[in-house]
Design a protein around this motif. Structure first.
Motif, PDB file in Angstrom:
ATOM      1  N   ILE A 109       0.716  -1.637  -0.316  1.00 58.22           N
ATOM      2  CA  ILE A 109       0.437   0.236   0.155  1.00 58.22           C
ATOM      3  C   ILE A 109       0.843   1.104   0.263  1.00 58.22           C
ATOM      4  CG2 ILE A 109      -1.811   0.999   1.347  1.00 58.22           C
ATOM      5  CD1 ILE A 109      -3.017  -1.172   2.111  1.00 58.22           C
ATOM      6  N   CYS A 113       1.824  -0.016  -4.234  1.00 64.50           N
ATOM      7  CA  CYS A 113       1.012  -1.637  -5.463  1.00 64.50           C
ATOM      8  C   CYS A 113      -0.490  -1.789  -5.435  1.00 64.50           C
ATOM      9  CB  CYS A 113       2.071  -2.227  -5.070  1.00 64.50           C
ATOM     10  SG  CYS A 113       3.619  -2.675  -5.113  1.00 64.50           S
ATOM     11  N   PHE A 114      -1.609  -0.967  -4.231  1.00 70.42           N
ATOM     12  CA  PHE A 114      -2.460  -0.996  -4.185  1.00 70.42           C
ATOM     13  C   PHE A 114      -2.910   0.579  -4.165  1.00 70.42           C
ATOM     14  CE2 PHE A 114      -0.849  -4.933  -2.116  1.00 70.42           C
ATOM     15  CZ  PHE A 114      -1.315  -6.067  -2.858  1.00 70.42           C
ATOM     16  N   SER A 115      -3.799   0.153  -4.342  1.00 70.33           N
ATOM     17  CA  SER A 115      -4.878   1.395  -4.918  1.00 70.33           C
ATOM     18  C   SER A 115      -5.611   2.325  -3.050  1.00 70.33           C
ATOM     19  CB  SER A 115      -5.283   1.588  -5.682  1.00 70.33           C
ATOM     20  OG  SER A 115      -6.803   0.760  -5.884  1.00 70.33           O
ATOM     21  N   SER A 116      -6.126   0.707  -2.410  1.00 73.13           N
ATOM     22  CA  SER A 116      -6.843   0.991  -1.578  1.00 73.13           C
ATOM     23  C   SER A 116      -5.600  -0.234  -0.316  1.00 73.13           C
ATOM     24  CB  SER A 116      -8.099   1.176  -1.639  1.00 73.13           C
ATOM     25  OG  SER A 116      -8.223  -0.233  -1.750  1.00 73.13           O
ATOM     26  N   GLY A 118      -8.491  -2.219   0.540  1.00 74.00           N
ATOM     27  CA  GLY A 118      -9.458  -3.249   0.410  1.00 74.00           C
ATOM     28  C   GLY A 118      -9.008  -4.011  -1.027  1.00 74.00           C
ATOM     29  N   ASP A 119      -8.262  -3.205  -1.573  1.00 78.57           N
ATOM     30  CA  ASP A 119      -7.362  -3.899  -2.953  1.00 78.57           C
ATOM     31  C   ASP A 119      -6.267  -4.991  -2.370  1.00 78.57           C
ATOM     32  OD1 ASP A 119      -9.082  -2.576  -4.784  1.00 78.57           O
ATOM     33  OD2 ASP A 119      -8.046  -1.077  -5.069  1.00 78.57           O
ATOM     34  N   ALA A 120      -5.828  -4.022  -1.029  1.00 78.38           N
ATOM     35  CA  ALA A 120      -4.777  -5.094  -0.866  1.00 78.38           C
ATOM     36  C   ALA A 120      -4.653  -6.280  -0.646  1.00 78.38           C
ATOM     37  CB  ALA A 120      -3.554  -4.381   0.524  1.00 78.38           C
ATOM     38  N   ALA A 122      -8.291  -7.843  -1.564  1.00 80.10           N
ATOM     39  CA  ALA A 122      -8.879  -8.444  -2.462  1.00 80.10           C
ATOM     40  C   ALA A 122      -7.715  -9.354  -2.944  1.00 80.10           C
ATOM     41  CB  ALA A 122      -9.403  -8.167  -3.503  1.00 80.10           C
ATOM     42  N   SER A 123      -6.493  -9.122  -2.509  1.00 81.24           N
ATOM     43  CA  SER A 123      -5.292  -9.572  -3.702  1.00 81.24           C
ATOM     44  C   SER A 123      -4.619 -11.284  -2.812  1.00 81.24           C
ATOM     45  CB  SER A 123      -3.840  -8.277  -3.329  1.00 81.24           C
ATOM     46  OG  SER A 123      -3.298  -8.925  -2.282  1.00 81.24           O
ATOM     47  N   LYS A 125      -5.597 -14.404  -1.926  1.00 84.86           N
ATOM     48  CA  LYS A 125      -6.330 -15.625  -2.430  1.00 84.86           C
ATOM     49  C   LYS A 125      -5.853 -16.867  -1.230  1.00 84.86           C
ATOM     50  CE  LYS A 125      -7.643 -13.109  -5.856  1.00 84.86           C
ATOM     51  NZ  LYS A 125      -8.230 -12.356  -5.256  1.00 84.86           N
TER      52      LYS A 125
END
Length: 175
Positions: A109, A113-116, A118-120, A122-123, A125
């Protein structure tokens, strides 16, 4: 079984009492070797419930999900106890190292590399196991929580403060 007040280093939330101490009540000679350990796990789950209840009360919202990670999550008994004591499903993502993962996500973040956040998140898995509460155990644990665990801190607070005063940890006039 026995009930623990798991305050080895004082109490953090929700009591925030640095003079509180660990205690175990309800031990009997009829208890078996594993009963104190199970009681400790149950009491740690009660402490989680107490903190969750406090957060929900302060926010006026009920948590829709409860996700557990870290080393203690490897004890399936503790995860199932939390599901039963919280009376809600507990999710356990199969992530072997959550502290390192969290640090990497924060670094990502910070590096853009991540915009938020939440995006981090979501990455990530990972397979997730869900532990469902057993309604009968949840009802039994609710009685134990309400009638034994919740009153325990207040019942022992004065004694713990007296011990802190006697040992020189605090001014005895405060106890």
């Amino acid at each position: 079984g026995p009930i623990w007040l798991p305050h080895w280093n004082g109490s953090g939330s929700p009591e925030a009492d640095r003079f509180s101490r660990a205690a175990v009540v309800g031990m009997r000679t009829s208890h078996e070797r594993g009963d104190p350990f199970r009681g400790l796990f149950e009491s740690l789950a009660f402490w989680t419930r107490s903190n969750l209840s406090e957060m929900e009360s302060l926010s006026s919202r009920r948590a829709s999900r409860f996700v557990i990670s870290g080393g203690t999550a490897r004890f399936e008994l503790l995860v199932q106890l939390k599901a039963d004591i919280l009376n809600r499903p507990v999710e356990f993502p199969d992530l072997p190292e959550t502290a390192g993962l969290g640090a990497a996500l924060l670094a990502g973040i910070g590096a853009g590399c991540f915009s938020s956040p939440g995006d981090a998140l979501a990455s990530i898995k990972a397979a997730t196991r869900i532990f469902e509460p057993d309604p009968e155990r949840a009802a039994w644990y609710d009685r134990l929580y309400q009638q034994a665990y919740l009153p325990l801190y207040d019942a022992l607070k004065g004694i713990h403060h007296s011990l802190a005063g006697i040992s020189g940890e605090m001014d005895p006039s405060v106890a």
